[in-house]
Write a protein that holds these residues in place. Sequence first.
Motif, PDB file in Angstrom:
ATOM      1  N   THR A 194       5.931  88.385 -35.112  1.00 51.12           N
ATOM      2  CA  THR A 194       6.559  86.938 -34.705  1.00 51.12           C
ATOM      3  C   THR A 194       7.276  87.145 -33.538  1.00 51.12           C
ATOM      4  OG1 THR A 194       8.480  87.321 -36.235  1.00 51.12           O
ATOM      5  CG2 THR A 194       6.417  85.995 -37.143  1.00 51.12           C
ATOM      6  N   ALA A 234      -5.919  88.586 -30.663  1.00 56.68           N
ATOM      7  CA  ALA A 234      -5.917  87.001 -31.220  1.00 56.68           C
ATOM      8  C   ALA A 234      -4.545  86.565 -30.412  1.00 56.68           C
ATOM      9  CB  ALA A 234      -5.675  87.011 -32.470  1.00 56.68           C
ATOM     10  N   ILE A 235      -3.246  87.225 -30.334  1.00 53.17           N
ATOM     11  CA  ILE A 235      -2.150  86.570 -29.724  1.00 53.17           C
ATOM     12  C   ILE A 235      -2.738  86.323 -28.150  1.00 53.17           C
ATOM     13  CG2 ILE A 235      -1.012  88.681 -29.037  1.00 53.17           C
ATOM     14  CD1 ILE A 235       1.228  88.016 -30.103  1.00 53.17           C
ATOM     15  N   TYR A 243      -4.546  79.197 -27.648  1.00 48.85           N
ATOM     16  CA  TYR A 243      -4.140  78.203 -28.984  1.00 48.85           C
ATOM     17  C   TYR A 243      -2.900  78.926 -29.739  1.00 48.85           C
ATOM     18  CZ  TYR A 243      -7.449  81.096 -31.506  1.00 48.85           C
ATOM     19  OH  TYR A 243      -8.215  82.191 -31.925  1.00 48.85           O
ATOM     20  N   ASP A 244      -2.980  80.264 -29.435  1.00 54.88           N
ATOM     21  CA  ASP A 244      -1.927  81.110 -30.372  1.00 54.88           C
ATOM     22  C   ASP A 244      -0.414  80.517 -29.731  1.00 54.88           C
ATOM     23  OD1 ASP A 244      -0.020  83.182 -31.254  1.00 54.88           O
ATOM     24  OD2 ASP A 244      -1.990  84.082 -31.899  1.00 54.88           O
ATOM     25  N   ASP A 249      -4.994  91.697 -34.161  1.00 52.45           N
ATOM     26  CA  ASP A 249      -3.926  90.695 -33.772  1.00 52.45           C
ATOM     27  C   ASP A 249      -3.473  90.723 -32.510  1.00 52.45           C
ATOM     28  OD1 ASP A 249      -2.275  88.716 -34.620  1.00 52.45           O
ATOM     29  OD2 ASP A 249      -0.537  90.007 -34.600  1.00 52.45           O
ATOM     30  N   ARG A 296       2.083  82.056 -30.368  1.00 55.63           N
ATOM     31  CA  ARG A 296       2.871  83.210 -29.763  1.00 55.63           C
ATOM     32  C   ARG A 296       2.459  83.597 -28.133  1.00 55.63           C
ATOM     33  NH1 ARG A 296       0.991  87.388 -34.103  1.00 55.63           N
ATOM     34  NH2 ARG A 296      -0.965  86.579 -33.529  1.00 55.63           N
ATOM     35  N   ARG A 297       1.613  83.063 -27.889  1.00 55.43           N
ATOM     36  CA  ARG A 297       1.295  83.581 -26.485  1.00 55.43           C
ATOM     37  C   ARG A 297       2.415  83.497 -25.468  1.00 55.43           C
ATOM     38  NH1 ARG A 297      -3.013  83.957 -22.879  1.00 55.43           N
ATOM     39  NH2 ARG A 297      -2.743  83.467 -20.975  1.00 55.43           N
ATOM     40  N   TYR A 356       1.747  92.137 -25.858  1.00 48.76           N
ATOM     41  CA  TYR A 356       0.733  92.425 -26.620  1.00 48.76           C
ATOM     42  C   TYR A 356      -0.003  93.857 -26.501  1.00 48.76           C
ATOM     43  CZ  TYR A 356      -2.461  91.245 -22.788  1.00 48.76           C
ATOM     44  OH  TYR A 356      -3.190  91.406 -21.494  1.00 48.76           O
TER      45      TYR A 356
END
Length: 412
Positions: free
Chosen positions: A79, A182-183, A187-188, A179, A190-191, A306
């Motif tokens: 997070t 995905a990050i 749309y994430d 993850d 957390r980007r 990331y």
Amino acid sequence: MRPVSLRYGLSVAAVAAAALLAGCAANAVSKAEAEAARVAAEIAARTPPRIRLNQGVADAAAVYMAFSRDMASLEGGFTDPEQIQAALRRGAAYDPEQISRGLVAYASILALQSPEFVSGVRGLADDQVTRERLVGRIVADPGYAATLPGAETAAGLVMATLSADIDALSRAANSIENDAYAIQARYDPRRAWAVAEVRDREGRLEVAKSRSAQIMTPAADEAARLFAAAHSGGGALPVSGAPRKPPYPAAVTNALALAALAALGYAGENARANTDALQFDRVSQGCLSMSKLNLFQCLAASRPNYEDMFCLGRHIVRDLATCSRGAAMPAPIVTVSDVTPADPPPQKAEPIIITPPPPSTAPVTTPPATPPPVQSRPAPSAPPPARSEPPPAPAPSITERLNTQPDRATPQ
């Protein structure tokens, strides 16, 4: 005076008789004691000694087991950047040699959970001389332990338990690496911080290097539990697995040898030279050392947060699974079947007889001679049109480059 002399003579005779009887009784007692001592010594020589495994083996096993299961508990879904850095600090804090030795130590305690192996080894040595001869053979050739009674059962426990731990590590690595991809999606939520550059990149790399040189201390309660399980004679740990036939990887072979010495009572505190030598495994130690170098290179090249997540999943969690699997699991065996033709060979065809035509009765005419054709030079062709070069492809990100490289942590 005569009665007095008579009484005196009788007293002397009585004393002499009593002394004689006492001497005979003493001789009888000494003979009985000697016989009892002889019988006790004979029984002791034929009674197998207690299982003995020194505390150092249990400590090394506790370090490996705790670190492996700690890394298997990691998962994606970070997070904030600090969670990633905290996981990196946890994962970087291991010495490759210590984890490699702990792998073999843990496997030896797993092997001692097989009552068939413990009783099978102890049943081969009925006296001290035979035990010492068997110990000498195991020390000279650790592979001999794989031929002892119950070795297949013990190897099955070792490989099944380690395989379950390795699978848990692989699942954790998949979660973290997926993850990391995905990050990056738009749309994430957390980007915003995921694509931002890592804070103090040089500092966090130095922290990873310094923590890698530290020696981990085993948890006292975990080491005590494994120490007690090793001396239980089998069944103290909740492990199971089907028997496995040899050949075994070197780490499993050394673990069986270490467990056999413990079952014979020759792996105690006074036998650390032998137990330390058997904990050395070239495959896992080399693999984990290479993994450390890959981790440092990954962190040196990583810029966004990331990509640090990717370094954690690939070069800590997955490499630990890969190195453990390469050391403790057998290599796959590829078999090639006999070559069979796809189609049956063609059968021999019947000969074809061609009958020549009958001679013609028409007059033969000779065609007039014609001059050879004039060859003309081909017209010069126009140069081919110039090709337009495609624009250069954009440079891949560090995550893409690292993910497409071969896994260099796997031992060759």
